[in-house]
Design a protein around this motif. Structure first.
Motif, PDB file in Angstrom:
ATOM      1  N   GLY A  56       0.782  -1.258  -0.007  1.00  0.00           N
ATOM      2  CA  GLY A  56       0.066  -0.008   0.106  1.00  0.00           C
ATOM      3  C   GLY A  56       0.828   1.184   0.044  1.00  0.00           C
ATOM      4  N   THR A  57       0.357   2.250  -0.095  1.00  0.00           N
ATOM      5  CA  THR A  57       0.946   3.613   0.083  1.00  0.00           C
ATOM      6  C   THR A  57       0.785   4.543   1.422  1.00  0.00           C
ATOM      7  N   VAL A  58       1.839   5.200   1.648  1.00  0.00           N
ATOM      8  CA  VAL A  58       1.884   6.094   2.562  1.00  0.00           C
ATOM      9  C   VAL A  58       2.009   7.536   2.188  1.00  0.00           C
ATOM     10  N   PRO A  59       1.366   8.474   2.466  1.00  0.00           N
ATOM     11  CA  PRO A  59       1.480   9.781   1.760  1.00  0.00           C
ATOM     12  C   PRO A  59       2.707  10.587   2.526  1.00  0.00           C
ATOM     13  N   ALA A  60       3.859  10.024   2.533  1.00  0.00           N
ATOM     14  CA  ALA A  60       4.952  10.637   3.289  1.00  0.00           C
ATOM     15  C   ALA A  60       6.238  10.189   2.370  1.00  0.00           C
ATOM     16  N   ALA A  61       7.209  11.112   2.795  1.00  0.00           N
ATOM     17  CA  ALA A  61       8.657  10.739   2.092  1.00  0.00           C
ATOM     18  C   ALA A  61       9.090   9.472   3.006  1.00  0.00           C
ATOM     19  N   ILE A  62       9.979   8.758   2.322  1.00  0.00           N
ATOM     20  CA  ILE A  62      10.665   7.500   3.309  1.00  0.00           C
ATOM     21  C   ILE A  62      11.254   8.024   4.458  1.00  0.00           C
ATOM     22  N   ALA A  63      12.006   9.250   4.401  1.00  0.00           N
ATOM     23  CA  ALA A  63      12.533   9.751   5.600  1.00  0.00           C
ATOM     24  C   ALA A  63      11.490  10.316   6.640  1.00  0.00           C
ATOM     25  N   GLY A  64      10.278  10.403   6.300  1.00  0.00           N
ATOM     26  CA  GLY A  64       9.064  10.687   7.348  1.00  0.00           C
ATOM     27  C   GLY A  64       8.403   9.344   7.877  1.00  0.00           C
ATOM     28  N   ILE A  65       8.962   8.217   7.740  1.00  0.00           N
ATOM     29  CA  ILE A  65       8.130   7.072   8.101  1.00  0.00           C
ATOM     30  C   ILE A  65       9.319   6.563   9.152  1.00  0.00           C
ATOM     31  N   SER A  66       8.926   6.301  10.453  1.00  0.00           N
ATOM     32  CA  SER A  66       9.605   5.827  11.650  1.00  0.00           C
ATOM     33  C   SER A  66       9.691   4.330  11.810  1.00  0.00           C
ATOM     34  N   HIS A  67       8.558   3.777  11.453  1.00  0.00           N
ATOM     35  CA  HIS A  67       8.048   2.451  11.624  1.00  0.00           C
ATOM     36  C   HIS A  67       6.856   1.810  11.281  1.00  0.00           C
ATOM     37  N   VAL A  68       6.705   0.627  10.892  1.00  0.00           N
ATOM     38  CA  VAL A  68       5.453   0.308  10.397  1.00  0.00           C
ATOM     39  C   VAL A  68       5.196  -0.920  11.385  1.00  0.00           C
TER      40      VAL A  68
END
Length: 96
Positions: A56-68
């Motif tokens: 799926g897609t997250v509406p953020a840049a990779i650097a803006g994702i801390s964890h899943v």
């Protein structure tokens, strides 16, 4: 769980491969930002087989994702993967 993050049209595609899920149980993958933003990435039902792949897609840049995190339908945490955004860290399939 193995996670791959890929930049896609200003967002991030999240692909996860999971094992050990229960057939017939509902699951949801969430992405989290360092500021506690949370995005629902994908919902699915555990199926037969040893490995499942979801994306799926997250509406953020990779650097803006801390964890899943993957939660079961009863909201119990199944697994969490944290990402290192250290400039010297080598990014692998799990982001860090």
């Amino acid at each position: 769980m193995t996670v791959t993050l890929t930049t896609k049209d200003g967002s991030t595609e999240v692909r996860a491969k999971l094992t050990g899920l229960t057939k017939g149980t509902g699951y949801r993958l969430y992405g989290y930002g360092p500021d506690d933003n949370r995005w629902a990435v994908v919902n699915w039902t555990g199926g037969a087989g040893k490995e499942q792949e979801v994306s799926g897609t997250v509406p953020a840049a990779i650097a803006g994702i801390s964890h899943v995190t993957v939660l079961r339908s009863d909201r119990k945490t199944v697994v969490t993967v944290y990402f290192s955004h250290d400039a010297e860290a080598e990014t692998g399939t799990n982001g860090g």
